[in-house]
Each structure stands twice: as structure tokens, then as C-alpha cells.
Write a protein that holds these residues in place. Structure first.
Motif, short mmCIF file in Angstrom:
data_model
loop_
_atom_site.label_atom_id
_atom_site.label_comp_id
_atom_site.label_asym_id
_atom_site.label_seq_id
_atom_site.Cartn_x
_atom_site.Cartn_y
_atom_site.Cartn_z
N PRO A 18 48.47 3.52 86.13
CA PRO A 18 47.07 3.47 86.58
C PRO A 18 46.28 4.72 86.18
CG PRO A 18 48.60 2.96 88.38
CD PRO A 18 49.41 3.51 87.26
N THR A 21 46.99 9.10 86.58
CA THR A 21 48.39 9.43 86.88
C THR A 21 48.94 10.52 85.96
OG1 THR A 21 49.01 7.52 85.52
CG2 THR A 21 49.01 7.20 87.91
N LYS A 23 48.72 10.22 82.31
CA LYS A 23 49.20 9.67 81.04
C LYS A 23 48.74 10.49 79.83
CE LYS A 23 47.16 5.73 81.70
NZ LYS A 23 46.52 6.07 83.00
N SER A 25 47.36 13.61 79.60
CA SER A 25 47.81 15.01 79.56
C SER A 25 49.29 15.09 79.19
CB SER A 25 47.63 15.69 80.92
OG SER A 25 46.49 15.23 81.56
N GLU A 136 49.81 5.72 74.86
CA GLU A 136 49.59 5.60 76.31
C GLU A 136 48.50 4.61 76.64
OE1 GLU A 136 46.81 7.21 78.13
OE2 GLU A 136 46.14 8.79 76.76
N ARG A 138 47.85 0.83 79.37
CA ARG A 138 48.12 -0.01 80.54
C ARG A 138 49.13 -1.10 80.24
NH1 ARG A 138 44.62 3.31 81.31
NH2 ARG A 138 43.21 3.51 83.09
N ARG A 165 40.99 14.06 89.57
CA ARG A 165 39.72 13.71 88.91
C ARG A 165 38.59 14.62 89.38
NH1 ARG A 165 40.74 11.96 84.73
NH2 ARG A 165 41.61 9.91 84.37
N GLU A 168 38.48 17.88 87.73
CA GLU A 168 37.88 17.87 86.39
C GLU A 168 36.37 17.99 86.45
OE1 GLU A 168 39.00 14.08 84.87
OE2 GLU A 168 40.84 14.81 83.98
N ARG A 187 38.89 0.21 89.68
CA ARG A 187 39.20 0.02 88.25
C ARG A 187 40.65 -0.45 88.08
NH1 ARG A 187 39.67 3.79 83.60
NH2 ARG A 187 39.25 5.57 84.94
N THR A 210 54.31 10.92 90.06
CA THR A 210 53.88 12.30 89.74
C THR A 210 53.11 12.96 90.89
OG1 THR A 210 51.69 11.71 88.79
CG2 THR A 210 53.61 11.55 87.33
N THR A 214 54.16 18.95 89.25
CA THR A 214 53.15 19.61 88.43
C THR A 214 53.13 18.89 87.08
OG1 THR A 214 54.70 21.15 87.44
CG2 THR A 214 53.62 21.85 89.50
N LEU A 215 52.04 19.11 86.33
CA LEU A 215 51.96 18.51 85.00
C LEU A 215 53.14 18.97 84.15
CD1 LEU A 215 50.55 16.89 82.81
CD2 LEU A 215 49.02 18.84 82.43
N1 LIG Z 1 51.17 16.20 87.61
C1 LIG Z 1 49.92 16.63 87.68
N2 LIG Z 1 49.55 17.49 88.61
C2 LIG Z 1 48.25 17.90 88.74
N3 LIG Z 1 47.25 17.52 87.93
C3 LIG Z 1 47.57 16.65 86.96
C4 LIG Z 1 48.90 16.15 86.78
N4 LIG Z 1 48.89 15.29 85.75
C5 LIG Z 1 47.62 15.25 85.31
N5 LIG Z 1 46.83 16.06 86.02
C6 LIG Z 1 45.39 16.24 85.87
O1 LIG Z 1 44.83 15.03 86.35
C7 LIG Z 1 43.70 14.65 85.58
C8 LIG Z 1 43.92 13.25 85.03
O2 LIG Z 1 44.98 13.30 84.10
P1 LIG Z 1 44.98 12.38 82.81
O3 LIG Z 1 43.63 12.28 82.22
O4 LIG Z 1 46.10 12.85 81.96
O5 LIG Z 1 45.36 10.98 83.51
P2 LIG Z 1 45.36 9.54 82.89
O6 LIG Z 1 46.47 8.80 83.54
O7 LIG Z 1 45.40 9.62 81.41
O8 LIG Z 1 43.96 8.97 83.38
P3 LIG Z 1 43.07 7.79 82.77
O9 LIG Z 1 43.93 6.59 82.67
O10 LIG Z 1 41.99 7.58 83.77
O11 LIG Z 1 42.55 8.25 81.44
C9 LIG Z 1 43.57 15.73 84.51
O12 LIG Z 1 42.61 16.67 84.94
C10 LIG Z 1 44.94 16.37 84.44
O13 LIG Z 1 44.88 17.72 84.05
#
Ligand SMILES: Nc1ncnc2c1ncn2[C@@H]1O[C@H](COP(=O)(O)OP(=O)(O)OP(=O)(O)O)[C@@H](O)[C@H]1O
Ligand SMILES: Nc1ccn([C@@H]2O[C@H](COP(=O)(O)O)[C@@H](O)[C@H]2O)c(=O)n1
Length: 233
Positions: A18, A21, A23, A25, A136, A138, A165, A168, A187, A210, A214-215
Motif C-alpha cells: 500500500p 509503506t 516501497k 525509498s 515496485e 501494487r 507522509r 515529507e 486510495r 515496516t 527504520t528505513l
Molecule cells: N521504515 C521507514 N521508517 C520511516 N520513514 C520511512 C520508512 N520507509 C519510508 N519512509 C518514509 O516514508 C515516506 C514514504 O515512503 P515511500 O515514498 O518510499 O513509500 P511508498 O510505499 O513508495 O509510497 P507510495 O506508494 O505512496 O509512492 C518517505 O518520506 C520515506 O522517507
């Protein structure tokens, strides 16, 4: 479809989950660390949505969307340190992240003709990646690349995702945590309930929650999973 001659260490990795989460980063960092290509499929659906909006297509009319789904020329650059996205030669990396596109992308991406077009594009990009690729989205593990070497499904609580979010947005827009959380739940619900290729975990995907990681921990986890797959090849 042309398939590149792959190197011995080449791997195809599918990362789904979703919104928010981690994906993008995670995928970018993992691909950069391991010398793989990177494809953000959400950016492609955003790009076609941007084109529909820009060309005055009624996005509440699936027939109107389907009729023009083949028109825009969408090009994705797959270098994880500088991914790019263009439509008909215009760089749309900024415009595809607007609130307007975000609020309309689920309606456009639910149209089967759009999915067929973008899925074909995704498969041809993956097939051309000679060192392997992290893709990456869905429906990568379920539909686009069902034979991927590794499938990961990232999850996180709605609270954690909304907080990420809002982090950001800091300094750009007033961040209302409840509104952010409601928007991402809405969404995800639309993406999970569409008929064609919904957001779903593949049966053979490894789920990683997650919320409390941490990232960096998530990146390390995925790198380890890829190295295990490579060692078993
Ligand atoms: N494990 C984590 N801990 C804290 N912050 C995180 C973590 N993973 C990602 N983030 C932060 O969360 C935000 C969303 O991450 P990201 O854009 O990678 O998610 P996504 O799953 O690709 O979202 P979308 O599908 O909406 O594009 C970013 O600001 C990222 O830096
Ligand atoms: N494989 C995919 C990827 C994305 N979508 C749709 O695009 C939207 C935007 O994705 P982001 O990752 O940039 O947030 C997403 O909400 C889906 O509607 C898709 O359908 N399939």
C-alpha cells in the motif's frame, strides 16, 4: 519483447504494498546498493493520469480514458540514483506528484486498457535490464512479473504511513494527520477493490511490516533476501 542477455547475478525483484509503506525509498536504495535497475510503476500511472488531466479527458468516464490510453508516450529512466519520467518528451517528475494527480490516479489506473498498456511497458523495461531490476508497485508480484526471483510485500500501520507522509510535507503545506491518514486509506481501498489487477500480496511474497523498522533496517532486510536468492541460484 526483447530480453537482455542477463549476467549471472541478475535478479528480478518485485516490491509491492500500500501507499507510504516505503516501497520507493527501499527499492531505490536496494537497487543502487546492488547495481540493479529501478522502476517506479506508480510514477507511470501518475504520468498517464497527468496526461489525461492535461488533455481534458473526463476521468469519471472509463470509456473516454480507455479510448485514449494508447496515446501518451511514457518513458521511464531506470537509474536508481536519478530515476526519470517523461510524457511525450516532457519531464513530468514534478507535476505527477500534485494533489490533483494523486486524487485521480486510482480512477485512471483502474481502467483495464490503461493497465494493459502500462503492464506491457513494465515488462519490456524489466526484460531489457541486463543486471536485473527492482520493480515496485501494487501488482508486480501478482501480475506484471509473476516469475520474479524475489517478491516482497511491504506493509505498515495507517498511523505510521500518515506520519511519514506528513514528515515529507513539513514546511510546504499544513499537515493534518487525520486527513492524510483518511486520504491514504481511501486510495488503498480503491486500489485494492478494482477488478483488474488490484493491490494484492502474491501467495509467494514475503511480507515485511515496516511500522517499527527504520528505513535502513528495511533496506538491509531486502538486501539480505536478495543475497540469499542469489546464493541459491
Ligand atoms: N521504515 C521507514 N521508517 C520511516 N520513514 C520511512 C520508512 N520507509 C519510508 N519512509 C518514509 O516514508 C515516506 C514514504 O515512503 P515511500 O515514498 O518510499 O513509500 P511508498 O510505499 O513508495 O509510497 P507510495 O506508494 O505512496 O509512492 C518517505 O518520506 C520515506 O522517507
Ligand atoms: N503497480 C501499480 C502501481 C501504482 N498503481 C496506481 O498508481 C497510484 C500511484 O502510485 P504511487 O506508488 O506513486 O503512490 C496508486 O495509488 C495506484 O492507483 C497501480 O495501480 N499499480
Amino acid at each position: 519483447m526483447e530480453t537482455a542477455a542477463r549476467t549471472a547475478q541478475a535478479v528480478i525483484v518485485a516490491i509491492d504494498g500500500p501507499s507510504g509503506t516505503g516501497k520507493s525509498s527501499t527499492s531505490k536504495a536496494v537497487a543502487a546498493q546492488l547495481g540493479l535497475s529501478y522502476l517506479d510503476t506508480g510514477a507511470q500511472y501518475r504520468a498517464i493520469t497527468w496526461w489525461m488531466v492535461n488533455n481534458g479527458i473526463d476521468i469519471t468516464d472509463p470509456g473516454a480514458i480507455a479510448a485514449v490510453a494508447g496515446k501518451p508516450d511514457i518513458i521511464s529512466g531506470t537509474d536508481p540514483s536519478a530515476p526519470t519520467i517523461s510524457v511525450d518528451g516532457t519531464d513530468v517528475a514534478g507535476p505527477i506528484r500534485t494533489q490533483e494527480v494523486t486524487s485521480k490516479v486510482s480512477a485512471v489506473s483502474a481502467v483495464p486498457e490503461v493497465r494493459a498498456r502500462i503492464t506491457e511497458l513494465q515488462r519490456s523495461i524489466a526484460a531489457a535490464a541486463e543486471n536485473g531490476i527492482v520493480v515496485e508497485g501494487r501488482d508486480i508480484g501478482t501480475t506484471v512479473l509473476p516469475d520474479a526471483d524475489l517478491k516482497v510485500f511491504l506493509t505498515a500501520s495507517a498511523e505510521a504511513r500518515a506520519a511519514r507522509r506528513n514528515g515529507e510535507l513539513k514546511g510546504k503545506e499544513a499537515a493534518d494527520l487525520a486527513a492524510t491518514k483518511a486520504a491514504l486509506i481511501k486510495r488503498d481501498a480503491a486500489d485494492s477493490s478494482r477488478k483488474t489487477s488490484p493491490l494484492a500480496k502474491a501467495d509467494d511474497a514475503i511480507e515485511v511490516d515496516t511500522s517499527d523498522l527504520t528505513l535502513q533496517q528495511v533496506i538491509e532486510c531486502v538486501v539480505t533476501l536478495i543475497e540469499e536468492k542469489r546464493a541459491a541460484k
